[in-house]
Design a protein around this motif. Structure first.
Motif, PDB file in Angstrom:
ATOM      1  N   HIS A   1       0.854  -1.204   0.000  1.00  0.00           N
ATOM      2  CA  HIS A   1       0.000   0.000   0.000  1.00  0.00           C
ATOM      3  C   HIS A   1       0.882   1.243   0.000  1.00  0.00           C
ATOM      4  CE1 HIS A   1      -3.315  -2.629   1.178  1.00  0.00           C
ATOM      5  NE2 HIS A   1      -2.627  -3.045   2.232  1.00  0.00           N
ATOM      6  N   VAL A   2       0.682   2.133  -0.950  1.00  0.00           N
ATOM      7  CA  VAL A   2       1.442   3.383  -0.958  1.00  0.00           C
ATOM      8  C   VAL A   2       0.829   4.348   0.053  1.00  0.00           C
ATOM      9  CG1 VAL A   2       2.221   5.334  -2.335  1.00  0.00           C
ATOM     10  CG2 VAL A   2       2.050   3.063  -3.370  1.00  0.00           C
ATOM     11  N   CYS A   3       1.653   4.834   0.974  1.00  0.00           N
ATOM     12  CA  CYS A   3       1.158   5.727   2.024  1.00  0.00           C
ATOM     13  C   CYS A   3       1.212   7.173   1.553  1.00  0.00           C
ATOM     14  CB  CYS A   3       2.011   5.594   3.284  1.00  0.00           C
ATOM     15  SG  CYS A   3       2.151   3.895   3.841  1.00  0.00           S
ATOM     16  N   ALA A   4       0.608   8.034   2.346  1.00  0.00           N
ATOM     17  CA  ALA A   4       0.557   9.465   2.012  1.00  0.00           C
ATOM     18  C   ALA A   4       1.959  10.036   1.842  1.00  0.00           C
ATOM     19  CB  ALA A   4      -0.199  10.216   3.103  1.00  0.00           C
ATOM     20  N   ASP A   5       2.916   9.558   2.640  1.00  0.00           N
ATOM     21  CA  ASP A   5       4.281  10.103   2.578  1.00  0.00           C
ATOM     22  C   ASP A   5       5.126   9.443   1.488  1.00  0.00           C
ATOM     23  OD1 ASP A   5       4.755   7.599   3.517  1.00  0.00           O
ATOM     24  OD2 ASP A   5       5.876   8.213   5.302  1.00  0.00           O
ATOM     25  N   GLY A   6       4.505   8.620   0.660  1.00  0.00           N
ATOM     26  CA  GLY A   6       5.243   7.982  -0.427  1.00  0.00           C
ATOM     27  C   GLY A   6       5.871   6.651  -0.029  1.00  0.00           C
ATOM     28  N   GLY A   7       5.921   6.358   1.256  1.00  0.00           N
ATOM     29  CA  GLY A   7       6.427   5.067   1.727  1.00  0.00           C
ATOM     30  C   GLY A   7       5.443   3.959   1.381  1.00  0.00           C
ATOM     31  N   VAL A   8       5.874   2.730   1.585  1.00  0.00           N
ATOM     32  CA  VAL A   8       4.990   1.601   1.278  1.00  0.00           C
ATOM     33  C   VAL A   8       4.754   0.770   2.530  1.00  0.00           C
ATOM     34  CG1 VAL A   8       4.759  -0.541  -0.022  1.00  0.00           C
ATOM     35  CG2 VAL A   8       5.740   1.477  -1.120  1.00  0.00           C
ATOM     36  N   LEU A   9       3.486   0.485   2.799  1.00  0.00           N
ATOM     37  CA  LEU A   9       3.122  -0.422   3.881  1.00  0.00           C
ATOM     38  C   LEU A   9       2.898  -1.789   3.244  1.00  0.00           C
ATOM     39  CD1 LEU A   9       2.327  -0.395   6.971  1.00  0.00           C
ATOM     40  CD2 LEU A   9      -0.047  -0.271   6.188  1.00  0.00           C
ATOM     41  N   GLY A  10       3.623  -2.797   3.720  1.00  0.00           N
ATOM     42  CA  GLY A  10       3.483  -4.117   3.126  1.00  0.00           C
ATOM     43  C   GLY A  10       4.624  -4.401   2.169  1.00  0.00           C
ATOM     44  N   ASP A  11       4.330  -5.127   1.104  1.00  0.00           N
ATOM     45  CA  ASP A  11       5.374  -5.577   0.186  1.00  0.00           C
ATOM     46  C   ASP A  11       5.492  -4.643  -1.023  1.00  0.00           C
ATOM     47  OD1 ASP A  11       7.133  -6.906  -1.444  1.00  0.00           O
ATOM     48  OD2 ASP A  11       6.200  -8.874  -1.166  1.00  0.00           O
ATOM     49  N   PRO A  12       6.577  -3.868  -1.075  1.00  0.00           N
ATOM     50  CA  PRO A  12       6.739  -2.909  -2.184  1.00  0.00           C
ATOM     51  C   PRO A  12       6.693  -3.578  -3.553  1.00  0.00           C
ATOM     52  CG  PRO A  12       8.339  -2.449  -0.446  1.00  0.00           C
ATOM     53  CD  PRO A  12       7.686  -3.759  -0.101  1.00  0.00           C
ATOM     54  N   ALA A  13       7.046  -4.863  -3.606  1.00  0.00           N
ATOM     55  CA  ALA A  13       7.030  -5.549  -4.899  1.00  0.00           C
ATOM     56  C   ALA A  13       5.615  -5.690  -5.449  1.00  0.00           C
ATOM     57  CB  ALA A  13       7.680  -6.932  -4.765  1.00  0.00           C
ATOM     58  N   GLN A  14       4.596  -5.466  -4.603  1.00  0.00           N
ATOM     59  CA  GLN A  14       3.221  -5.698  -5.043  1.00  0.00           C
ATOM     60  C   GLN A  14       2.419  -4.402  -5.192  1.00  0.00           C
ATOM     61  OE1 GLN A  14       2.333  -8.518  -6.199  1.00  0.00           O
ATOM     62  NE2 GLN A  14       4.058  -9.773  -5.480  1.00  0.00           N
ATOM     63  N   VAL A  15       3.108  -3.285  -5.219  1.00  0.00           N
ATOM     64  CA  VAL A  15       2.403  -2.008  -5.376  1.00  0.00           C
ATOM     65  C   VAL A  15       1.658  -1.955  -6.717  1.00  0.00           C
ATOM     66  CG1 VAL A  15       2.777   0.459  -5.782  1.00  0.00           C
ATOM     67  CG2 VAL A  15       3.827  -0.644  -3.803  1.00  0.00           C
ATOM     68  N   ALA A  16       2.339  -2.383  -7.775  1.00  0.00           N
ATOM     69  CA  ALA A  16       1.710  -2.327  -9.101  1.00  0.00           C
ATOM     70  C   ALA A  16       0.513  -3.269  -9.170  1.00  0.00           C
ATOM     71  CB  ALA A  16       2.729  -2.677 -10.180  1.00  0.00           C
ATOM     72  N   MET A  17       0.634  -4.405  -8.508  1.00  0.00           N
ATOM     73  CA  MET A  17      -0.472  -5.373  -8.541  1.00  0.00           C
ATOM     74  C   MET A  17      -1.688  -4.832  -7.771  1.00  0.00           C
ATOM     75  SD  MET A  17      -1.413  -8.299  -9.742  1.00  0.00           S
ATOM     76  CE  MET A  17      -2.936  -9.206  -9.409  1.00  0.00           C
ATOM     77  N   VAL A  18      -1.434  -4.156  -6.668  1.00  0.00           N
ATOM     78  CA  VAL A  18      -2.530  -3.530  -5.918  1.00  0.00           C
ATOM     79  C   VAL A  18      -3.217  -2.497  -6.812  1.00  0.00           C
ATOM     80  CG1 VAL A  18      -3.056  -1.937  -4.017  1.00  0.00           C
ATOM     81  CG2 VAL A  18      -1.594  -3.922  -3.603  1.00  0.00           C
ATOM     82  N   ARG A  19      -2.395  -1.716  -7.506  1.00  0.00           N
ATOM     83  CA  ARG A  19      -2.946  -0.701  -8.403  1.00  0.00           C
ATOM     84  C   ARG A  19      -3.820  -1.362  -9.473  1.00  0.00           C
ATOM     85  NH1 ARG A  19       1.378   1.287 -11.238  1.00  0.00           N
ATOM     86  NH2 ARG A  19       2.468   1.909  -9.335  1.00  0.00           N
ATOM     87  N   ALA A  20      -3.310  -2.441 -10.041  1.00  0.00           N
ATOM     88  CA  ALA A  20      -4.056  -3.140 -11.092  1.00  0.00           C
ATOM     89  C   ALA A  20      -5.390  -3.663 -10.551  1.00  0.00           C
ATOM     90  CB  ALA A  20      -3.214  -4.278 -11.657  1.00  0.00           C
ATOM     91  N   ALA A  21      -5.367  -4.229  -9.360  1.00  0.00           N
ATOM     92  CA  ALA A  21      -6.603  -4.769  -8.785  1.00  0.00           C
ATOM     93  C   ALA A  21      -7.593  -3.647  -8.485  1.00  0.00           C
ATOM     94  CB  ALA A  21      -6.293  -5.562  -7.505  1.00  0.00           C
ATOM     95  N   ARG A  22      -7.074  -2.529  -8.007  1.00  0.00           N
ATOM     96  CA  ARG A  22      -7.953  -1.390  -7.712  1.00  0.00           C
ATOM     97  C   ARG A  22      -8.621  -0.874  -8.962  1.00  0.00           C
ATOM     98  NH1 ARG A  22      -5.857   1.893  -2.591  1.00  0.00           N
ATOM     99  NH2 ARG A  22      -7.710   3.097  -3.102  1.00  0.00           N
ATOM    100  N   ARG A  23      -7.853  -0.835 -10.024  1.00  0.00           N
ATOM    101  CA  ARG A  23      -8.427  -0.372 -11.284  1.00  0.00           C
ATOM    102  C   ARG A  23      -9.602  -1.246 -11.719  1.00  0.00           C
ATOM    103  NH1 ARG A  23      -3.792  -0.551 -14.373  1.00  0.00           N
ATOM    104  NH2 ARG A  23      -2.443   1.025 -13.469  1.00  0.00           N
ATOM    105  N   LEU A  24      -9.570  -2.501 -11.270  1.00  0.00           N
ATOM    106  CA  LEU A  24     -10.671  -3.419 -11.594  1.00  0.00           C
ATOM    107  C   LEU A  24     -11.775  -3.355 -10.545  1.00  0.00           C
ATOM    108  CD1 LEU A  24      -8.469  -6.421 -12.725  1.00  0.00           C
ATOM    109  CD2 LEU A  24      -9.839  -4.915 -14.192  1.00  0.00           C
ATOM    110  N   GLY A  25     -11.683  -2.381  -9.647  1.00  0.00           N
ATOM    111  CA  GLY A  25     -12.780  -2.180  -8.699  1.00  0.00           C
ATOM    112  C   GLY A  25     -12.527  -2.759  -7.321  1.00  0.00           C
ATOM    113  N   TRP A  26     -11.393  -3.446  -7.156  1.00  0.00           N
ATOM    114  CA  TRP A  26     -11.118  -4.030  -5.839  1.00  0.00           C
ATOM    115  C   TRP A  26     -10.814  -2.941  -4.833  1.00  0.00           C
ATOM    116  CZ3 TRP A  26      -6.390  -4.526  -2.938  1.00  0.00           C
ATOM    117  CH2 TRP A  26      -6.480  -5.400  -1.839  1.00  0.00           C
ATOM    118  N   ARG A  27     -11.231  -3.135  -3.595  1.00  0.00           N
ATOM    119  CA  ARG A  27     -10.903  -2.183  -2.537  1.00  0.00           C
ATOM    120  C   ARG A  27     -10.064  -2.867  -1.474  1.00  0.00           C
ATOM    121  NH1 ARG A  27     -10.608   0.773  -5.273  1.00  0.00           N
ATOM    122  NH2 ARG A  27     -12.148   1.973  -6.384  1.00  0.00           N
ATOM    123  N   PRO A  28      -8.925  -2.273  -1.129  1.00  0.00           N
ATOM    124  CA  PRO A  28      -8.098  -2.845  -0.048  1.00  0.00           C
ATOM    125  C   PRO A  28      -8.830  -2.738   1.282  1.00  0.00           C
ATOM    126  CG  PRO A  28      -7.021  -0.931  -1.083  1.00  0.00           C
ATOM    127  CD  PRO A  28      -8.367  -1.047  -1.694  1.00  0.00           C
TER     128      PRO A  28
END
Ligand code: HEM
Ligand code: HEM
Lengths: 379, 379
Positions: free
Chosen positions: B149-176
């Motif tokens: 998860h990309v945080c407000a300060d630009g840091g990542v909570l969780g696994d930085p390797a999966q930021v793009a995948m989270v973005r892709a899932a969100r684009r498909l309507g998924w909500r974290p």
């Protein structure tokens, strides 16, 4: 750390069997371009004539110095190359007798040692004769190495990697110390085109050694481990613009894990992991306690600590890797390709003694059936 | 550990663009020879006809099972191959809808988990259509992964390797999750030839996780680190005898350092070395204390210890490397070449975060001038 597969597959030129003139031309063009030197055409004409007459040509001092530095700069396996421009080149092409060479090797030790502030030095002896071979060879792989003595029970006292070299020296009449130890200096064996191989004792007073101790473990010093300060590679051939120098020993300073992981840790070297693990009281009954890594860590800490306390220059892998990245950036800015061998450039402290490290006979073709990475679907 | 150079240079076939019939013939011959099966000529005739009509052919169950096992046996980068014959192959070629695939992925998790005694499993969905492409693709690189998860300060909570995948899932309507955490399960994204990508929550109860603790350091558990028990690779294509299966997730069990060194230790992953070093009270002001290696060691010990205590199968690098040597010996006895990628097969616990690990743009040609190993003069 070295990948034997890459090592085997990227075999380099051995002996000046190529097109001397073509290589010379390429080299001189590069030198004149990089240093913005005038007179390229004249120098090329000179070299062309000399090669036509003698099959080779003589480097100017400047060509030799530049060539040696660039050979370092392009050493794909060397992580220490950020320092390439500071190489001190000792031109000893006129020295061709074993006695003269031995004397110059001593001088090299002093120059490289530099009071512990190790200086990178290469001493270049006479070039090989075209079509004939080396004018001189040093049999040792490094100028400072410790003997491997085979004991009555078949075990080895000292460095097992040097058992064959001890045997070779003995065959030439050398006698090991009456009471063999773990850190006896190997003598040099020097062979020239006009002299048969002869044995030379290394002047003890020129060999700086560091006794290993650990900042947190007093007992570590009782292991009585030590290592020499100066790694002088003496079995590599320098090739510059079509000319081979088979006798051109060079040194840098040590990267800690060459000593702590490889020399001290490897099973087929000093094999100290079990000894250090015993000192630490680690559970060695099972591999998953990672006692080998733990012992390797402590050995590496001891090396870095002891060298530092003794005032002897040494590098740690992180600092060195960062400096190497600087080197890459510099080279890229200069518009030059960075020659590199990934597995050598990424050696590791913890890389203790995995079995498969020594296995090298892999088939690297892509087989069928296979599993292969698919392209990522999303951005 | 992977060598990006080798990785890049040994690019494999992607997509069944080769000569299907030639590859099928080679495969069937190998299968019939190795298993001493009769009927090769008849089967070849059948396949020839089918390929002529449809551009591809359908594997028998036996061919599929053998092909999948051999694909594993020949995976150059896999150190766990001694177990190849025990692979469980789930033939799900008839399943082609996203809903059906999601259900089978759940079944795969249960089969692989096997109560913690992890079983190697591959689930093979419908093959690609010749000249057209995959019938189904799973967007995730592994079936179980944690969100970045990309945080407000630009840091990542969780696994930085999966930021793009989270973005892709969100684009498909998924909500974290409303309160994002460091170990939130990523959903599956499944795309088929006749359905647009859809998002599927991973059934939580099928995901075994191990909380990390260390046998000697109580505070370690307070770091609240954890990892999942099952590595299921879902972005690799299985190719058997000219037929591609782009949707064929497989799992083995973990080698400890994949979690302890890479996932937890890498700067661009969970980056826990500074945190663990702080817990250990190490001096991180200078690299030569080797605090990174020390922290990596402790992380790796925690992984192996925690998995063992939780009754979850896991391997340590030494045992695995030894087993791999057994595998090599077996293969050599069987007269088969061992496909191998040295730098991947020799990963390491201590291989923490060297800068140059991530640099890959090396020129691997032998340059001039150069330094090269001479042949040894003595025996
Ligand atoms: C100044 C400090 C230096 C450092 C820290 C350094 C570091 C290293 C290291 C760690 C290796 C790998 C050794 C192994 O794993 O066995 C290596 C290899 C190498 N270095 Fe350097 N080096 C230095 C200076 C030099 C100099 C002065 C030269 C030549 C003029 C040089 C040329 C090479 C070559 C040719 C290799 C490959 C050796 C082989 O193929 O066996 N290095 N260096
Ligand atoms: C049973 C226990 C297994 C162990 C301990 C094991 C171990 C490993 C390790 C340590 C790696 C390197 C991973 C990395 O550095 O990212 C690897 C890679 C690989 N393994 Fe295995 N493995 C196992 C099972 C399997 C199975 C069941 C298959 C397939 C049927 C397989 C196929 C592969 C492939 C294709 C790679 C290369 C992945 C890539 O290119 O990214 N492994 N394995």
């Amino acid at each position: 750390m070295r990948c034997p597969v890459t090592a085997a597959s990227s075999a380099g030129p051995v002996g000046s069997d190529g097109d001397v003139l073509a290589e010379a031309t390429q080299f001189l063009e590069a030198l004149h371009a990089e240093r913005q030197l005038p007179g390229l055409a004249a120098r090329l004409a000179e070299v062309r004539e000399e090669v036509a007459l003698t099959g080779s040509y003589r480097h100017t001092r400047e060509e030799l110095v530049y060539g040696a530095k660039v050979a370092w700069r392009q050493s794909a396996r060397c992580v220490g190359r950020v320092r390439w421009a500071g190489l001190r080149v000792r031109d000893r092409r006129h020295v061709t007798t074993a006695a003269g060479i031995a004397q110059e090797l001593s001088a090299h030790l002093a120059a490289g040692d530099n009071g512990g502030r190790i200086q990178s030095v290469i001493t270049v002896f006479a070039p090989d004769r075209p079509g004939v071979g080396p004018r001189a060879r040093i049999w040792n792989d490094q100028l400072i190495r410790y003997c491997g003595h085979v004991c009555a029970d078949g075990g080895v006292l000292g460095d097992p990697a040097q058992v064959a070299m001890v045997r070779a020296a003995r065959r030439l009449g050398w006698r090991p110390p009456p009471v063999p130890g773990r850190f006896d200096l190997l003598p040099w064996v020097i062979e020239t085109a006009h002299e048969s191989p002869s044995v030379w004792e290394v002047p003890r007073e020129l060999v700086r050694e560091v006794a290993l101790s650990h900042p947190d473990h007093e007992w570590f010093a009782d292991l009585m481990l030590r290592w020499h300060a100066l790694p002088v590679i003496s079995n590599m051939r320098l090739r510059i613009g079509g000319v081979d120098y088979s006798c051109a020993p060079f040194n840098g300073h040590y990267l800690g894990d060459e000593i702590g992981t490889r020399n001290m840790g490897d099973r087929e070297r000093y094999d100290q992991l079990p000894v250090v693990a015993a000192g630490l009281g680690l559970d060695t009954s099972r591999e998953d306690t990672l006692w080998r890594e733990h012992a390797a860590l402590v050995l590496n800490q001891a090396v870095l600590h002891s060298f530092r306390v003794a005032g002897v220059r040494v590098s740690d892998p992180h600092t060195e890797s960062e400096l190497f990245m600087k080197f890459c950036a510099q080279e890229e800015r200069a518009g030059r390709p960075v020659h590199g061998d990934w597995s050598w450039l990424n050696g590791s402290v913890g890389w203790a003694a995995l079995h498969a490290v020594h296995h090298r006979y892999y088939d690297t073709r892509v087989p069928n059936p296979n599993l292969w990475q698919t392209d990522r679907v999303y951005d």
